[in-house]
Enzyme design. Sequence first.
Site, PDB file in Angstrom:
ATOM      1  N   CYS A 192       0.833  -1.200   0.000  1.00 39.18           N
ATOM      2  CA  CYS A 192       0.000   0.000   0.000  1.00 39.18           C
ATOM      3  C   CYS A 192       0.872   1.256   0.000  1.00 39.18           C
ATOM      4  CB  CYS A 192      -0.908  -0.014   1.228  1.00 39.18           C
ATOM      5  SG  CYS A 192      -1.909   1.469   1.368  1.00 39.18           S
TER       6      CYS A 192
ATOM      7  N   CYS B 142      -0.461   4.191   2.083  1.00 38.99           N
ATOM      8  CA  CYS B 142      -0.279   4.047   3.542  1.00 38.99           C
ATOM      9  C   CYS B 142       1.184   4.280   3.915  1.00 38.99           C
ATOM     10  CB  CYS B 142      -0.641   2.645   4.020  1.00 38.99           C
ATOM     11  SG  CYS B 142      -2.119   1.958   3.306  1.00 38.99           S
ATOM     12  N   ASP B 143       2.084   3.621   3.220  1.00 39.13           N
ATOM     13  CA  ASP B 143       3.472   3.542   3.683  1.00 39.13           C
ATOM     14  C   ASP B 143       4.442   4.423   2.906  1.00 39.13           C
ATOM     15  OD1 ASP B 143       2.463   1.607   5.367  1.00 39.13           O
ATOM     16  OD2 ASP B 143       2.922  -0.019   3.992  1.00 39.13           O
TER      17      ASP B 143
END
Length: 548
Positions: free
Chosen positions: A370, A373-374
């Site tokens: 992701c 997200c990261d």
Amino acid sequence: MSNHNSLYDGEDDPQVKQEILEQARRKLMEMFGNLEHEVPLLLFTDPQINTQYCEAARSIIRAVQELTNRVSLREFGLSHELAQKYDVSLSPTLLFDPEHFAIRWLGAPVGEEGRTFLEAISMLGSRKNELSAPSRDLLAKITAPRAIRLFVSPTCPYCPQQAVNCLKAAIAKPEFVSLEIIDIQANPDLAEQYDAFSVPICFANEIMIARGAQPEELFMASLLKLEQQNIFIPESDAEQVDTDLTIIGGGPAGLTAGIYAARSGLNAVIIERGALGGQVALTPVVENYPGFTQVGGKPLVDIMVSHALQYANIFPDEEVMEIKVGQPFQILTNRRRYTAKAILLATGASYRHLGIPGENRLSGRGVSFCSTCDGPLFKGKEVIMVGGGDSALTEALYLANNDVRVTIVHRRERFRAQEHLVRQLQNKNIDVLFNTEVKEIQGDKKVEEVLLLDNKTGKTSARPINGVFIAIGYEPAVELARKTGVALTEDGFIKCDAGHRTNIPGIYGAGDVEGGYKQIVTAAGQGAGAAMTIFEDLVTPYWKTKKA
Ligand code: NAP
């Protein structure tokens, strides 16, 4: 600075001032009639700094003191030992009952903020905060400190709503929540430091958690998650929910089906075990959903969820464990039981894995599925993005736009992604290794290196790397379907007819789990189509017609 000369319009007009004071007096009498607790106020000032704000603060406090003897005021200079004790350095700073609460006001609570001040005194004096039950539940989940900084302005009509939200949290949870309300007019340097050019804007633990005023529950959810929340879905404690249609999966297919089914008159609910919106919620940018030339995946999901909530109940964070086939169907989740005349499986798909050494072990330690997200964690670092489809390219562009040095590693010599994305990739000068496969991810506690195979030459090489992002497609999430006896296609998708019917009468499929083009718009279309078939089938059950 000219705006420092006038605190709010109308203050010099005696008639207006008189009227405002009279209204305030009546309101205050009402609010402060039954205060049970003392509200000690400590005002810290410097005669040379912000003198008119200091005087304004004194005036409003005096006005309140005329109406209640529960409010006391003590004033100190910034060099007083109490200023050190309470870490006060700006003039004026007003502390509210500092022995019991960590609430302070930097500036003067005047103009629109006068309302907030009255609420603060009333809540502190009564120890009542009138939090809604969902807000109380959200606050109860906060188990670590939250230092709130809310920037407001006396001329902002939206600010008091957010300020009262903050006050409620700080009063209800003084052991964890501290609050600093900062008037940007009296504290322009602090406002600039936080880029608070539009108010209200709220930070908690130095993280921006809200722009604008929020409904109370959304504020509490943002405070809990330390991230701006745009949707709040209350929890339900019902043990059994009876429905016409239970939709399993809250991605574009399930959400659209919920809207269509409910508009047809069916009592429909949506159950989602993970992130509402499915993969879309994790897509950085969507450029091909009609009506939006460019929209973030999460904002698009928020719009869809808000829309669906107007029609159907959504049960998030709930996993369906078992479906018992029969009339009605019984759906057992980790929380409760549902009954349904029909079920729509819109369970979507989950990330495909490479299946190579190091992938699972280093997942969350440099291996990520992701990028939204990261990605920000890899700013300035070197990563590879594995894959050659729309996801890999969209996410590589997102990483590059966030100053991550990304190289795409693709097993073939051509991308399968849309031409439009390939062109954007070239414009960004993102490096690509074609005909290259990742054979192993290495590292002790985090990703350090990948072993790459050039599948044209057969040569293997090691490449030092900080992160490995994997976007190689999805596997349909069919475990539940399989367990229930729903037939699958050879490719592993749910087998449906043109009306989205499966082999089990009353169970339907839609979206990525059904296969097809796997676009947001096609998933939504499948959801709409399935809901319409379901409505027709429930009115005239084809299985009963067949039997007759
Ligand atoms: P995809 O289109 O299935 O592409 C997967 C990519 O990963 C392919 O390039 C494939 O290589 C590669 N791959 C698969 N298994 C691999 C393995 N074991 N090792 C190495 N490489 C592997 O998946 P996607 O990109 O996630 O897209 C899924 C669907 O969502 C598509 O329909 C796509 O159009 C849609 N989508 C759309 C957008 C958008 O429109 N903005 C964004 C994201 C996704 P090969 O080419 O060699 O098979």
